[in-house]
Design a protein around this motif. Sequence first.
Motif, PDB file in Angstrom:
ATOM      1  N   LYS A  68       0.843  -1.177   0.000  1.00 37.36           N
ATOM      2  CA  LYS A  68       0.000   0.000   0.000  1.00 37.36           C
ATOM      3  C   LYS A  68       0.888   1.241   0.000  1.00 37.36           C
ATOM      4  CE  LYS A  68      -3.559   2.343   2.731  1.00 37.36           C
ATOM      5  NZ  LYS A  68      -4.370   2.292   3.969  1.00 37.36           N
ATOM      6  N   PRO A  69       0.681   2.182  -0.921  1.00 38.08           N
ATOM      7  CA  PRO A  69       1.523   3.386  -0.963  1.00 38.08           C
ATOM      8  C   PRO A  69       1.525   4.107   0.380  1.00 38.08           C
ATOM      9  CG  PRO A  69       0.165   3.242  -2.932  1.00 38.08           C
ATOM     10  CD  PRO A  69      -0.313   2.159  -2.012  1.00 38.08           C
ATOM     11  N   GLY A  70       2.721   4.590   0.744  1.00 37.06           N
ATOM     12  CA  GLY A  70       2.863   5.325   1.993  1.00 37.06           C
ATOM     13  C   GLY A  70       3.215   4.468   3.190  1.00 37.06           C
ATOM     14  N   THR A  71       3.379   3.152   2.984  1.00 36.20           N
ATOM     15  CA  THR A  71       3.622   2.267   4.125  1.00 36.20           C
ATOM     16  C   THR A  71       4.985   1.588   4.108  1.00 36.20           C
ATOM     17  OG1 THR A  71       2.661   0.316   3.022  1.00 36.20           O
ATOM     18  CG2 THR A  71       1.150   1.762   4.251  1.00 36.20           C
ATOM     19  N   HIS A  72       5.677   1.584   2.967  1.00 40.33           N
ATOM     20  CA  HIS A  72       6.892   0.772   2.834  1.00 40.33           C
ATOM     21  C   HIS A  72       7.968   1.593   2.124  1.00 40.33           C
ATOM     22  CE1 HIS A  72       8.953  -3.115   2.856  1.00 40.33           C
ATOM     23  NE2 HIS A  72       9.346  -2.853   1.612  1.00 40.33           N
ATOM     24  N   PHE A  73       9.024   1.955   2.853  1.00 40.23           N
ATOM     25  CA  PHE A  73      10.090   2.796   2.299  1.00 40.23           C
ATOM     26  C   PHE A  73      11.072   1.948   1.501  1.00 40.23           C
ATOM     27  CE2 PHE A  73      14.197   4.885   2.301  1.00 40.23           C
ATOM     28  CZ  PHE A  73      13.888   6.210   2.055  1.00 40.23           C
ATOM     29  N   VAL A  74      11.254   2.281   0.235  1.00 39.31           N
ATOM     30  CA  VAL A  74      12.263   1.658  -0.624  1.00 39.31           C
ATOM     31  C   VAL A  74      12.853   2.755  -1.498  1.00 39.31           C
ATOM     32  CG1 VAL A  74      12.705   0.051  -2.515  1.00 39.31           C
ATOM     33  CG2 VAL A  74      11.155  -0.605  -0.686  1.00 39.31           C
ATOM     34  N   TYR A  75      14.171   2.938  -1.439  1.00 42.72           N
ATOM     35  CA  TYR A  75      14.793   3.952  -2.289  1.00 42.72           C
ATOM     36  C   TYR A  75      14.652   3.520  -3.738  1.00 42.72           C
ATOM     37  CZ  TYR A  75      17.844   7.784  -3.523  1.00 42.72           C
ATOM     38  OH  TYR A  75      18.331   8.945  -4.032  1.00 42.72           O
ATOM     39  N   ASN A  76      13.970   4.333  -4.537  1.00 45.88           N
ATOM     40  CA  ASN A  76      13.501   3.905  -5.842  1.00 45.88           C
ATOM     41  C   ASN A  76      13.426   5.105  -6.766  1.00 45.88           C
ATOM     42  OD1 ASN A  76      12.173   2.733  -8.007  1.00 45.88           O
ATOM     43  ND2 ASN A  76      10.340   2.145  -6.873  1.00 45.88           N
ATOM     44  N   ASN A  77      14.137   5.042  -7.887  1.00 47.09           N
ATOM     45  CA  ASN A  77      14.147   6.163  -8.833  1.00 47.09           C
ATOM     46  C   ASN A  77      12.857   6.296  -9.642  1.00 47.09           C
ATOM     47  OD1 ASN A  77      16.594   7.322  -8.215  1.00 47.09           O
ATOM     48  ND2 ASN A  77      17.743   6.218  -9.789  1.00 47.09           N
ATOM     49  N   VAL A  78      11.980   5.310  -9.574  1.00 44.54           N
ATOM     50  CA  VAL A  78      10.730   5.384 -10.334  1.00 44.54           C
ATOM     51  C   VAL A  78       9.915   6.605  -9.921  1.00 44.54           C
ATOM     52  CG1 VAL A  78       8.463   4.297 -10.624  1.00 44.54           C
ATOM     53  CG2 VAL A  78      10.542   2.948 -10.916  1.00 44.54           C
ATOM     54  N   GLY A  79       9.811   6.864  -8.616  1.00 42.54           N
ATOM     55  CA  GLY A  79       8.983   7.973  -8.144  1.00 42.54           C
ATOM     56  C   GLY A  79       9.401   9.322  -8.689  1.00 42.54           C
ATOM     57  N   PRO A  80      10.628   9.772  -8.421  1.00 46.52           N
ATOM     58  CA  PRO A  80      11.034  11.083  -8.935  1.00 46.52           C
ATOM     59  C   PRO A  80      11.093  11.152 -10.457  1.00 46.52           C
ATOM     60  CG  PRO A  80      12.845   9.990  -7.787  1.00 46.52           C
ATOM     61  CD  PRO A  80      11.612   9.206  -7.489  1.00 46.52           C
ATOM     62  N   TYR A  81      11.372  10.023 -11.104  1.00 45.25           N
ATOM     63  CA  TYR A  81      11.354  10.017 -12.568  1.00 45.25           C
ATOM     64  C   TYR A  81       9.955  10.332 -13.087  1.00 45.25           C
ATOM     65  CZ  TYR A  81      11.037   8.135 -17.307  1.00 45.25           C
ATOM     66  OH  TYR A  81      10.773   7.978 -18.650  1.00 45.25           O
ATOM     67  N   LEU A  82       8.946   9.641 -12.542  1.00 44.61           N
ATOM     68  CA  LEU A  82       7.578   9.888 -12.994  1.00 44.61           C
ATOM     69  C   LEU A  82       7.106  11.291 -12.625  1.00 44.61           C
ATOM     70  CD1 LEU A  82       5.827   6.472 -12.189  1.00 44.61           C
ATOM     71  CD2 LEU A  82       6.548   7.347 -14.427  1.00 44.61           C
ATOM     72  N   ALA A  83       7.537  11.795 -11.466  1.00 42.38           N
ATOM     73  CA  ALA A  83       7.185  13.174 -11.107  1.00 42.38           C
ATOM     74  C   ALA A  83       7.759  14.148 -12.122  1.00 42.38           C
ATOM     75  CB  ALA A  83       7.705  13.493  -9.705  1.00 42.38           C
ATOM     76  N   GLY A  84       8.999  13.905 -12.538  1.00 38.22           N
ATOM     77  CA  GLY A  84       9.615  14.757 -13.553  1.00 38.22           C
ATOM     78  C   GLY A  84       8.907  14.668 -14.890  1.00 38.22           C
ATOM     79  N   ILE A  85       8.485  13.471 -15.260  1.00 34.27           N
ATOM     80  CA  ILE A  85       7.725  13.290 -16.502  1.00 34.27           C
ATOM     81  C   ILE A  85       6.424  14.082 -16.449  1.00 34.27           C
ATOM     82  CG2 ILE A  85       6.377  11.625 -17.843  1.00 34.27           C
ATOM     83  CD1 ILE A  85       9.326  11.409 -18.436  1.00 34.27           C
ATOM     84  N   LEU A  86       5.757  14.043 -15.315  1.00 39.15           N
ATOM     85  CA  LEU A  86       4.483  14.750 -15.186  1.00 39.15           C
ATOM     86  C   LEU A  86       4.673  16.251 -15.346  1.00 39.15           C
ATOM     87  CD1 LEU A  86       1.502  14.350 -14.697  1.00 39.15           C
ATOM     88  CD2 LEU A  86       1.929  14.449 -12.237  1.00 39.15           C
ATOM     89  N   VAL A  87       5.723  16.807 -14.737  1.00 41.29           N
ATOM     90  CA  VAL A  87       6.011  18.239 -14.898  1.00 41.29           C
ATOM     91  C   VAL A  87       6.259  18.566 -16.369  1.00 41.29           C
ATOM     92  CG1 VAL A  87       7.650  20.083 -14.368  1.00 41.29           C
ATOM     93  CG2 VAL A  87       6.876  18.545 -12.557  1.00 41.29           C
ATOM     94  N   GLN A  88       7.019  17.719 -17.045  1.00 45.10           N
ATOM     95  CA  GLN A  88       7.331  17.986 -18.452  1.00 45.10           C
ATOM     96  C   GLN A  88       6.088  17.919 -19.330  1.00 45.10           C
ATOM     97  OE1 GLN A  88      11.413  16.127 -19.620  1.00 45.10           O
ATOM     98  NE2 GLN A  88      10.856  15.132 -17.698  1.00 45.10           N
ATOM     99  N   ARG A  89       5.229  16.967 -19.055  1.00 43.60           N
ATOM    100  CA  ARG A  89       4.011  16.857 -19.870  1.00 43.60           C
ATOM    101  C   ARG A  89       3.073  18.037 -19.640  1.00 43.60           C
ATOM    102  NH1 ARG A  89       2.284  10.410 -19.661  1.00 43.60           N
ATOM    103  NH2 ARG A  89       4.090   9.619 -20.826  1.00 43.60           N
ATOM    104  N   ARG A  90       2.969  18.465 -18.393  1.00 43.94           N
ATOM    105  CA  ARG A  90       2.051  19.571 -18.094  1.00 43.94           C
ATOM    106  C   ARG A  90       2.613  20.913 -18.580  1.00 43.94           C
ATOM    107  NH1 ARG A  90      -1.452  17.525 -13.860  1.00 43.94           N
ATOM    108  NH2 ARG A  90      -2.000  15.477 -14.696  1.00 43.94           N
ATOM    109  N   SER A  91       3.931  21.047 -18.569  1.00 45.61           N
ATOM    110  CA  SER A  91       4.537  22.326 -18.953  1.00 45.61           C
ATOM    111  C   SER A  91       4.850  22.399 -20.448  1.00 45.61           C
ATOM    112  CB  SER A  91       5.832  22.558 -18.169  1.00 45.61           C
ATOM    113  OG  SER A  91       6.820  21.595 -18.521  1.00 45.61           O
ATOM    114  N   GLY A  92       4.967  21.248 -21.076  1.00 45.72           N
ATOM    115  CA  GLY A  92       5.272  21.218 -22.501  1.00 45.72           C
ATOM    116  C   GLY A  92       6.731  21.430 -22.835  1.00 45.72           C
ATOM    117  N   CYS A  93       7.628  21.253 -21.847  1.00 42.90           N
ATOM    118  CA  CYS A  93       9.059  21.416 -22.109  1.00 42.90           C
ATOM    119  C   CYS A  93       9.855  20.524 -21.162  1.00 42.90           C
ATOM    120  CB  CYS A  93       9.494  22.874 -21.960  1.00 42.90           C
ATOM    121  SG  CYS A  93       9.259  23.562 -20.307  1.00 42.90           S
TER     122      CYS A  93
END
Length: 227
Positions: A68-93
């Motif tokens: 369940k999200p928010g319950t198990h800490f694992v250092y994982n590049n997937v999260g910040p990568y997808l956050a960066g993708i979302l910013v790029q898609r919303r901003s168009g650059c």
Amino acid sequence: MSLDEKLTDAFPEDLPDVIDDNLKMATVRDLLTMCLGQEQGSLMGEQRPLYQEDDWVKMSLAIPFQYKPGTHFVYNNVGPYLAGILVQRRSGCDLVSYLTPRLFKHLGIKRPTWETDPLGNSFGAGGLFLTLSELHKFGLFYLNKGKWNGKQILFEKWIEESTAASDTDNYGYLFWRGEYNSYRADGKYSQISMILPDKNAVISMVAECRNGEELMSALYDLVCAKL
């Protein structure tokens, strides 16, 4: 864009055929806390050159969400990568183009180099090249609670929220918490900008250290304790 936005709403065209219940619950906030719900880290430095897939967004969302999200800490590049993708898609650059007028230019950081994925998207989880002085400016910017040269560039509330420890681990939104009420941006092999609000100080370093825990211990004992 909201931290409470569901990933199923943010990435509707990239979801796997079978969407498990944990993925349905995951939000943008979970991308930033290393508590996304996946069992192990992906998109890590040693892994990225070996992937056969080019579409890392679809690949990342297809990795099982075991917890369940928010319950198990694992250092994982997937999260910040997808956050960066979302910013790029919303901003168009890309992220460099987005951040240059909003942050880098204010801090006197010339357009930096940033790693990209196979499709040319900025890799938001890492690969940003900064000099020691540029990294130190970032730490000073956070010490000053988002203000630079008298201008509030980033909300003070965001500074406080992003650097506060979560309920599950001593980690904020991509910031580690540490001794002496410190928090730090901490890159691979100890690329560090540590902010110590109580001491009104910032300590920054670039390194090639394979024993980060020992280096951090020395930093606390030999530098922080004497400030």
